[in-house]
Design a protein around this motif. Sequence first.
Motif, mmCIF file in Angstrom:
data_model
loop_
_atom_site.group_PDB
_atom_site.id
_atom_site.type_symbol
_atom_site.label_atom_id
_atom_site.label_comp_id
_atom_site.label_asym_id
_atom_site.label_seq_id
_atom_site.Cartn_x
_atom_site.Cartn_y
_atom_site.Cartn_z
ATOM 1 N N PHE A 53 0.695 -1.205 -0.168
ATOM 2 C CA PHE A 53 0.008 -0.060 0.070
ATOM 3 C C PHE A 53 0.844 1.343 -0.075
ATOM 4 O O PHE A 53 0.708 2.110 -0.664
ATOM 5 C CB PHE A 53 -0.857 0.114 1.286
ATOM 6 C CG PHE A 53 -1.823 1.122 1.298
ATOM 7 C CD1 PHE A 53 -2.673 1.428 0.656
ATOM 8 C CD2 PHE A 53 -1.587 2.215 2.416
ATOM 9 C CE1 PHE A 53 -3.651 2.710 0.587
ATOM 10 C CE2 PHE A 53 -2.198 3.402 2.459
ATOM 11 C CZ PHE A 53 -3.348 3.583 1.620
ATOM 12 N N MET A 54 1.921 1.246 0.992
ATOM 13 C CA MET A 54 2.797 2.579 0.872
ATOM 14 C C MET A 54 3.737 2.895 -0.545
ATOM 15 O O MET A 54 3.891 3.811 -0.785
ATOM 16 C CB MET A 54 3.569 2.403 2.210
ATOM 17 C CG MET A 54 2.886 2.632 3.422
ATOM 18 S SD MET A 54 2.462 4.372 3.472
ATOM 19 C CE MET A 54 1.311 4.120 5.012
ATOM 20 N N ALA A 104 8.174 4.296 5.085
ATOM 21 C CA ALA A 104 7.184 3.335 5.597
ATOM 22 C C ALA A 104 7.237 2.152 4.655
ATOM 23 O O ALA A 104 7.061 1.034 5.229
ATOM 24 C CB ALA A 104 6.087 4.067 5.733
ATOM 25 N N CYS A 105 7.296 2.420 3.552
ATOM 26 C CA CYS A 105 7.351 1.096 2.589
ATOM 27 C C CYS A 105 8.467 0.277 3.076
ATOM 28 O O CYS A 105 8.320 -1.058 3.163
ATOM 29 C CB CYS A 105 7.274 1.483 1.085
ATOM 30 S SG CYS A 105 7.330 0.211 -0.070
ATOM 31 N N PHE A 106 9.666 0.707 2.893
ATOM 32 C CA PHE A 106 10.839 0.080 3.292
ATOM 33 C C PHE A 106 10.767 -0.826 4.535
ATOM 34 O O PHE A 106 11.162 -1.812 4.959
ATOM 35 C CB PHE A 106 12.031 0.969 3.314
ATOM 36 C CG PHE A 106 13.509 0.135 3.298
ATOM 37 C CD1 PHE A 106 13.750 -0.632 2.445
ATOM 38 C CD2 PHE A 106 14.193 0.349 4.356
ATOM 39 C CE1 PHE A 106 14.860 -1.254 2.458
ATOM 40 C CE2 PHE A 106 15.248 -0.230 4.774
ATOM 41 C CZ PHE A 106 15.846 -0.873 3.496
ATOM 42 N N CYS A 195 6.168 0.841 12.092
ATOM 43 C CA CYS A 195 7.084 0.861 10.885
ATOM 44 C C CYS A 195 6.829 2.144 10.232
ATOM 45 O O CYS A 195 7.469 2.441 9.141
ATOM 46 C CB CYS A 195 6.628 -0.265 9.959
ATOM 47 S SG CYS A 195 6.977 -1.922 10.610
ATOM 48 N N SER A 196 6.331 3.193 10.725
ATOM 49 C CA SER A 196 6.339 4.577 10.622
ATOM 50 C C SER A 196 6.216 5.302 11.689
ATOM 51 O O SER A 196 6.020 4.957 12.645
ATOM 52 C CB SER A 196 5.112 4.773 9.465
ATOM 53 O OG SER A 196 3.819 4.777 10.281
ATOM 54 N N LYS A 306 -1.397 9.802 5.147
ATOM 55 C CA LYS A 306 -0.460 9.512 3.908
ATOM 56 C C LYS A 306 -1.084 9.504 2.672
ATOM 57 O O LYS A 306 -0.382 9.731 1.430
ATOM 58 C CB LYS A 306 0.443 8.523 4.330
ATOM 59 C CG LYS A 306 1.486 8.627 5.261
ATOM 60 C CD LYS A 306 2.529 7.697 5.445
ATOM 61 C CE LYS A 306 3.649 7.766 6.330
ATOM 62 N NZ LYS A 306 3.268 8.169 7.945
ATOM 63 N N ALA A 307 -2.245 8.711 2.531
ATOM 64 C CA ALA A 307 -3.039 8.402 1.216
ATOM 65 C C ALA A 307 -3.606 9.816 0.644
ATOM 66 O O ALA A 307 -3.721 9.963 -0.345
ATOM 67 C CB ALA A 307 -4.067 7.644 1.495
#
Length: 355
Positions: A53-54, A104-106, A195-196, A306-307
């Motif tokens: 999603f990120m 956040a994705c990482f 994670c974020s 974030k979206a």
Amino acid sequence: INSKMTRNRGTELPEDFWIPIPLDTNNITSLSPFLIPQDHLGGSGTFYAMAAFMLFIFVFGTGINALTIACTIKYKKLRSHLNYILVNLAIANLLVSMVGSSTACFSFAARYFILGSLACKIEGFTATLGGMVSLWSLAVIAFERWLVICKPLGNFIFKPDHALACCAFTWVFALIASTPPLFGWSRYIPEGLQCSCGPDWYTTNNKYNNESYVMFLFGFCFAVPFTSIIFCYAQLLITLKMAAKAQADSASTQKAEKEVTRMVIIMVMGFLVCWVPYASFALWIVNNRGTTFDLRLATIPSCFSKASTVYNPVIYVIFNKQFRSCILSMLGMSGGEEETSTTQSMTEVSKVGPA
């Protein structure tokens, strides 16, 4: 919710390490969000789904906002006072997507904040700064529409210089809101699934006065701009209704009134989707200390905010036919769209508005 300082083999961990849930174990040092995967908070599928999603937010958010900025630079006809504010919004969104969403994705892919506490502070600050600029930009857009359409100041003309001053205003206010955690009033730590990163709104460490900072953000960075947006758009709709009633036989005025009403509803709903979950959840935690909750739920508000880097430009830019036409032309897919927009429709209606 218990927040605990822990020791690992006799060495005190950095104070950034907090376990935000009650745990019945003598070895909670092994659960540091900076050291190992946070599999005790959710299954691997949850983390990988969030990483995907990120990644989507990063790719599309970066792409749409970069195109918005590039089109404004390339096409002089887009350099109006309102579009300056839209570009300011795009810059803020770009900051959040490139730093916040990518980090956040990482981290979700690694299942913990692998980049360390310093990167956590950088990501938290950057995402908060961009988010606050974005939020205040939405309020400025509403304010600009109110001035232009409702004409509360009579024949006052909103010029590019005024737009640039408003853009500077958004960054000043955003800095006022986002820098305190860097200097001891609250702090930036991992949130949700760890994670974020964002402001510390769920621990009870009195050293950082987290509760007062959350209340400050809620009032200064949510309640004030939200009230401004509702007031401005409510006045705008009233003015448009009066204009449409005065020109009941004008098909173009009636069409413009319907288009703008629809657009205002979408704008307000977009704002609510972006900020209400985050603001209300943080406020609930502050006022219900000690209540346990699933940290996966705490991740949802952060994802919504974030979206916004994707759906804000969709609402404010892609739905603007002039911007859309220029973007398609820049990509070599111009379909010869009529270069009108809801903004231009509102300008047309304003001609019969209050003087």
